[in-house]
Design an enzyme around this catalytic site. Sequence first.
Site, mmCIF file in Angstrom:
data_model
loop_
_atom_site.group_PDB
_atom_site.id
_atom_site.type_symbol
_atom_site.label_atom_id
_atom_site.label_comp_id
_atom_site.label_asym_id
_atom_site.label_seq_id
_atom_site.Cartn_x
_atom_site.Cartn_y
_atom_site.Cartn_z
ATOM 1 N N ARG A 120 0.849 -1.191 0.000
ATOM 2 C CA ARG A 120 0.000 0.000 0.000
ATOM 3 C C ARG A 120 0.884 1.241 0.000
ATOM 4 O O ARG A 120 1.752 1.403 0.868
ATOM 5 C CB ARG A 120 -0.906 0.022 1.242
ATOM 6 C CG ARG A 120 -1.777 1.269 1.286
ATOM 7 C CD ARG A 120 -2.520 1.442 2.604
ATOM 8 N NE ARG A 120 -3.129 2.760 2.635
ATOM 9 C CZ ARG A 120 -3.344 3.466 3.724
ATOM 10 N NH1 ARG A 120 -3.026 2.985 4.921
ATOM 11 N NH2 ARG A 120 -3.900 4.661 3.668
ATOM 12 N N GLU A 156 -3.431 -0.231 8.299
ATOM 13 C CA GLU A 156 -2.288 0.250 9.091
ATOM 14 C C GLU A 156 -2.370 -0.340 10.487
ATOM 15 O O GLU A 156 -3.442 -0.371 11.093
ATOM 16 C CB GLU A 156 -2.261 1.775 9.215
ATOM 17 C CG GLU A 156 -1.855 2.519 7.967
ATOM 18 C CD GLU A 156 -1.761 4.022 8.224
ATOM 19 O OE1 GLU A 156 -1.465 4.434 9.383
ATOM 20 O OE2 GLU A 156 -1.977 4.788 7.262
ATOM 21 N N ASN A 180 -7.433 1.477 10.074
ATOM 22 C CA ASN A 180 -6.128 1.773 10.668
ATOM 23 C C ASN A 180 -6.291 1.766 12.182
ATOM 24 O O ASN A 180 -7.046 2.579 12.730
ATOM 25 C CB ASN A 180 -5.626 3.148 10.221
ATOM 26 C CG ASN A 180 -5.366 3.232 8.727
ATOM 27 O OD1 ASN A 180 -5.468 2.234 8.008
ATOM 28 N ND2 ASN A 180 -5.024 4.420 8.254
ATOM 29 N N GLU A 230 -7.548 8.347 6.592
ATOM 30 C CA GLU A 230 -7.834 8.896 7.923
ATOM 31 C C GLU A 230 -8.458 10.293 7.861
ATOM 32 O O GLU A 230 -7.872 11.277 8.327
ATOM 33 C CB GLU A 230 -6.573 8.913 8.782
ATOM 34 C CG GLU A 230 -6.016 7.525 9.029
ATOM 35 C CD GLU A 230 -4.804 7.504 9.961
ATOM 36 O OE1 GLU A 230 -4.293 8.591 10.308
ATOM 37 O OE2 GLU A 230 -4.369 6.400 10.330
ATOM 38 N N HIS A 258 -3.197 11.165 0.981
ATOM 39 C CA HIS A 258 -2.673 10.851 2.316
ATOM 40 C C HIS A 258 -2.052 12.128 2.894
ATOM 41 O O HIS A 258 -0.834 12.251 3.027
ATOM 42 C CB HIS A 258 -1.646 9.716 2.233
ATOM 43 C CG HIS A 258 -1.364 9.050 3.545
ATOM 44 N ND1 HIS A 258 -1.408 7.684 3.730
ATOM 45 C CD2 HIS A 258 -1.035 9.557 4.758
ATOM 46 C CE1 HIS A 258 -1.106 7.377 4.975
ATOM 47 N NE2 HIS A 258 -0.874 8.516 5.622
ATOM 48 N N TYR A 278 -4.278 1.555 16.038
ATOM 49 C CA TYR A 278 -3.031 1.641 16.779
ATOM 50 C C TYR A 278 -3.180 1.386 18.273
ATOM 51 O O TYR A 278 -2.303 0.788 18.884
ATOM 52 C CB TYR A 278 -2.372 3.020 16.547
ATOM 53 C CG TYR A 278 -1.766 3.146 15.179
ATOM 54 C CD1 TYR A 278 -0.491 2.655 14.912
ATOM 55 C CD2 TYR A 278 -2.479 3.721 14.131
ATOM 56 C CE1 TYR A 278 0.067 2.753 13.643
ATOM 57 C CE2 TYR A 278 -1.939 3.810 12.860
ATOM 58 C CZ TYR A 278 -0.668 3.326 12.622
ATOM 59 O OH TYR A 278 -0.126 3.404 11.369
#
Length: 473
Positions: A78, A378, A310, A168, A123, A312
Amino acid sequence: MDSGKFPGSFAWGASTAAYQIEGGWDADGKGPNVWDTFTHQGGDRVLKNQTGDVACGSYTLWEEDLKCIKQLGLTHYRFSFSWSRLLPDGTTGFINQKGVDYYNKLIDSLLEMGVTPLVTLYHFDLPQAVEDQGGWLSEKTVDIFKQYAQFCYTTFGDRVKHWITINEPYYAARLSYESGIFAPGKKLKGIGGYRAAHNMIKAHAKAWHVYNTFFKDKQQGRVSIALDSDWAEPLDPNSLADKEATERYMFFRLHWFANPIFIDGDYPAIMKSIVSQKSKEEGLTSSRLPEFTEEEKAMIKGTADFFCLNYYTTRKVKPLDTTACEPHSNSDTGAEGITEPNWPISGVEWLAVVPWGLRRLLAHIKHSFGNPEIFITENGFAQADPPALQDVHRWGYYQETLMEVLKAIKLDGVNVKGYFAWSLLDNFEWNSGYSVRFGLFHVDFAQANLPRTPYYSANEYAKVVKGNELIYK
């Protein structure tokens, strides 16, 4: 579960973003983007006033990146297009052929290696010329983005079959146009984030429709958007106030974008109600949260062919006292996310390592949005600089996270189709500059040739990819 095979067609990847790795900020006709402008203005916007002017040098060292991808044995990669490298002023009025050539070389080389490209159109690096016309605060950008997407589908869609429109939007809107800590640094508190997000959602939907109408039958590709989200749980599971704050936290984070796109074309009712009420209390005649027309709702609903997540970290949530707060999307949420003291912290302060949160978030997506195909686009663990090449602890976190993904697939029936580590390379991590290391490959930014060296985690990840299997020891 001590080990387990992943599904046979599972996508194993790593992710990057153009501004964070390419460098060549003004090479071969590329136009400036908002991060070029933002970092060149100095003023400690970024740690040590660092920039992405050179970054990992991937504009010239792209073949070195391919070697890293090959060493990992990835099935997918990606990356994002630099919008202003392709279209220097953001529009198709002038096409930079050298930018087109660069991405053609990259895409063709990936395909020759048997690696599937997953391309992100935007992005965070909006062309400065588009920002000068209002950027994401202006509805004009919706159609400018649609035309950019159409150009990319036309130029690369014969080979690229997996597209992400926007990465995002939650952060791209709030940090860029409300708090102002991301480029272009606009600080319109209580307004800017909502307005930018509103236009991003419409831009995404139009880009999806362009593909669906004019390209899908011939090119047989798919289009989505990459949504980021923490997982959230009540700080006190027995507290009604904490439970309600947790619900608000998730609705103002994930559901802000996922509800319009995956459910009904509109913002969550709780979000509309809260912002409307607060706007009235502030003496405003209309809500700070814009409204979609009925026609727009119909256009937005169902505009994703798969779900890109994504993830985290996780937060424990309690109510936030907003009585003395100025208008802001944070105070509208009325929720505060904190970390448990016993959670390990990675090399960056905000990233507490909570692998089980990903499994719970995946189950939440399954039940909330109709059991979509999910790609984890991600997920990663930072090291502080200087990093350890023998990042054994970091690989331990990767193992635990991949085990939770496997549990989500095998025990919870979540339709997870792939996992992309962030990131292939140590890179320019926005405001943190080069002080935070997310890469599977170490980059020595002190040397002119920017050599790439695999971390221990890269070698271990390659074993998982090769066997399509996690063996947890």
